[in-house]
Write an enzyme that holds these catalytic residues in place. Structure first.
Site, short mmCIF file in Angstrom:
data_model
loop_
_atom_site.label_atom_id
_atom_site.label_comp_id
_atom_site.label_asym_id
_atom_site.label_seq_id
_atom_site.Cartn_x
_atom_site.Cartn_y
_atom_site.Cartn_z
N HIS A 186 -3.53 10.39 5.43
CA HIS A 186 -4.96 10.64 5.51
C HIS A 186 -5.17 12.00 6.16
O HIS A 186 -4.69 12.23 7.26
CB HIS A 186 -5.67 9.57 6.33
CG HIS A 186 -5.30 8.18 5.90
ND1 HIS A 186 -5.73 7.62 4.73
CD2 HIS A 186 -4.50 7.24 6.47
CE1 HIS A 186 -5.24 6.41 4.60
NE2 HIS A 186 -4.48 6.15 5.65
N GLU A 197 -5.45 6.29 11.86
CA GLU A 197 -5.57 4.90 11.39
C GLU A 197 -5.16 3.94 12.50
O GLU A 197 -4.03 4.01 12.98
CB GLU A 197 -4.70 4.72 10.15
CG GLU A 197 -4.59 3.29 9.64
CD GLU A 197 -3.79 3.22 8.33
OE1 GLU A 197 -3.91 4.15 7.50
OE2 GLU A 197 -3.03 2.26 8.16
N ARG A 206 0.91 -1.15 0.00
CA ARG A 206 0.00 0.00 0.00
C ARG A 206 0.94 1.19 0.00
O ARG A 206 1.71 1.38 0.93
CB ARG A 206 -0.89 -0.06 1.24
CG ARG A 206 -1.82 1.11 1.39
CD ARG A 206 -2.94 1.11 0.35
NE ARG A 206 -3.76 2.30 0.57
CZ ARG A 206 -3.55 3.47 -0.05
NH1 ARG A 206 -2.59 3.58 -0.95
NH2 ARG A 206 -4.30 4.50 0.23
N HIS A 247 2.75 7.31 5.70
CA HIS A 247 3.09 5.92 6.02
C HIS A 247 2.94 5.02 4.80
O HIS A 247 2.33 5.41 3.80
CB HIS A 247 2.24 5.40 7.18
CG HIS A 247 0.76 5.51 6.95
ND1 HIS A 247 0.05 6.67 7.20
CD2 HIS A 247 -0.16 4.62 6.48
CE1 HIS A 247 -1.22 6.49 6.92
NE2 HIS A 247 -1.39 5.25 6.46
N HIS A 268 1.50 7.19 1.64
CA HIS A 268 0.29 8.02 1.61
C HIS A 268 0.03 8.60 3.00
O HIS A 268 0.68 8.21 3.98
CB HIS A 268 -0.93 7.20 1.16
CG HIS A 268 -1.33 6.13 2.14
ND1 HIS A 268 -0.71 4.91 2.22
CD2 HIS A 268 -2.31 6.10 3.10
CE1 HIS A 268 -1.26 4.17 3.16
NE2 HIS A 268 -2.23 4.87 3.73
N GLU A 305 -10.86 5.24 2.11
CA GLU A 305 -9.51 4.81 1.76
C GLU A 305 -9.16 5.22 0.33
O GLU A 305 -8.00 5.38 -0.02
CB GLU A 305 -9.38 3.29 1.96
CG GLU A 305 -8.04 2.69 1.63
CD GLU A 305 -6.91 3.05 2.61
OE1 GLU A 305 -7.19 3.69 3.63
OE2 GLU A 305 -5.76 2.70 2.33
MN MN Z 1 -3.24 4.47 5.62
#
Ligand code: MN
Ligand code: MN
Length: 362
Positions: A57, A62, A52, A101, A55, A124
């Site tokens: 948020h 999270e 992943r 992260h 990125h 997401e």
């Molecule tokens: Mn995340």
């Protein structure tokens, strides 16, 4: 009785996934699950070496729980410190809102984890991804910022990657992070399943992680309930937090009391999500023949609950007798101490049959 308009169950693992390079994700925000105003969640799977991507948020912290497999995360603290941690089954991570992260599957096999966000409006899909940003930045700006030539950057993704597949790091590679001992707590990592259950009652156990055990986790707490067949987490409410549930295994009945005559009851099985809004009354009962395990996330760093047994036990018997229209003798048999969990077969049907008519009179 008003007809309830909301469902407090969402079949997360049956929802159509977003699929990318080595990754599969299913999300439940308030758009898919309208009841879940305060908390959103995601079920994600990463193949070995799949990431992943980097990125952040903008609108939620999270909190995550690893169901199976292994993964590695790297997070940058705004003060310049960074942390790389390895996670296995039963481990929790917490990333404050806005911190950059990444998550990488380590293998062997997929890593499956549940992400819980302290904002129901979170999606997401709507995250700030490094490839989205860089691909929309003029090449000469990027070259200047990164100290590379525009030719060096010709292979950058042309849009958001979201997932990226690479080789799984092995323990010998220079890139591999040192693997911490399984029980270790670090700034961003807490081994919840390894915890000795905080509460052990007839009928089940509770493990809890709050800001007290896991100081970085100021805005969220979590727990794992294990409930034996026929037993129940008793009627209770949380004065300070919404509750987001992910059913790990077993079969459950969960009911949410919303006042004004409204109770919404549903049945849950593995892969389902449940939700109990802040202040709503609820219980979780194991209606299957096997152990029930539920992962729970709260959007508050501190755990608070008011349990029915403790509440009744705190009141004088004559108050209970009058309020509940019971004889003093029957009222004296009500719980006189907090129960938390109620084992199977602990009800006394013979003692309540005579009162049945009065109970249902309301
Ligand atoms: Mn995340
Ligand atoms: Mn609860």
């Amino acid at each position: 009785m008003t007809e309830p308009t909301l469902s407090f169950r969402y079949r997360l693992e049956s929802a159509p996934p977003r699929v990318g390079a080595g990754g599969v994700t299913r999300g439940a925000s308030v758009r898919e699950f309208p009841a879940s105003i305060g908390i959103a969640g995601v079920s994600m799977r990463l193949a070995p070496g799949s990431m992943r991507e980097l990125h952040w948020h903008a609108n939620a912290a999270e909190w995550a729980y690893v169901v199976s497999g292994q993964c590695r995360t790297t997070i940058l603290h705004p003060n310049g410190a960074a942390a790389t941690d390895t996670f296995g089954p039963g481990d929790v991570w917490y990333f404050p809102r806005g911190w950059g992260h990444s998550i990488q599957g380590l293998g062997p096999g997929d890593c499956h984890f549940i992400l819980i966000f302290d904002n129901g409006d979170f999606s997401e899909d709507h995250t700030f991804s490094i490839t989205d940003w860089l691909s929309r930045t003029p090449p000469d700006v990027l070259a200047q910022n990164l100290g590379l030539s525009p030719d060096d950057l010709a292979t950058l993704p042309k849009g958001e990657a979201y997932f990226a597949q690479g080789p799984a790091p092995d323990d010998q590679s220079a890139d591999a992070a040192p693997r911490p001992a399984a029980q270790l707590t670090s700034t961003h990592r807490y081994p919840l399943l390894a915890q000795q259950p905080r509460r052990v009652a007839g009928g089940g156990t509770q493990r809890v992680v709050t800001v007290n055990e896991f100081p970085i986790s100021t805005t969220m707490a979590g727990s794992i309930l294990e409930i034996q067949p026929g037993a129940m987490r008793e009627l209770h409410w949380h004065p300070n937090a919404d509750e987001w549930q992910y059913y790990l295994e077993g079969q459950a009945e969960m009911a949410v009391f919303l006042a004004e005559g409204q109770v919404v009851t549903d049945r849950f099985e593995a892969g389902d999500v449940g939700y109990a809004p802040m202040g709503s009354g609820h219980y979780i009962r194991n209606i299957g023949a096997t152990l029930l395990r539920v992962l729970i996330g709260f959007n508050n760093g501190r755990y608070e609950a008011n349990d029915l047994s403790a509440w009744l036990a705190s009141n004088p018997v004559d108050v209970l007798a009058t309020n509940l229209n019971l004889s003093r003798e029957t009222a004296a048999k009500l719980p006189r101490q907090a129960k938390f969990m109620i084992p199977s077969g602990s009800s006394h049907f013979a003692a309540t049959t005579d009162d049945g008519e009065r109970h249902s009179a309301s």
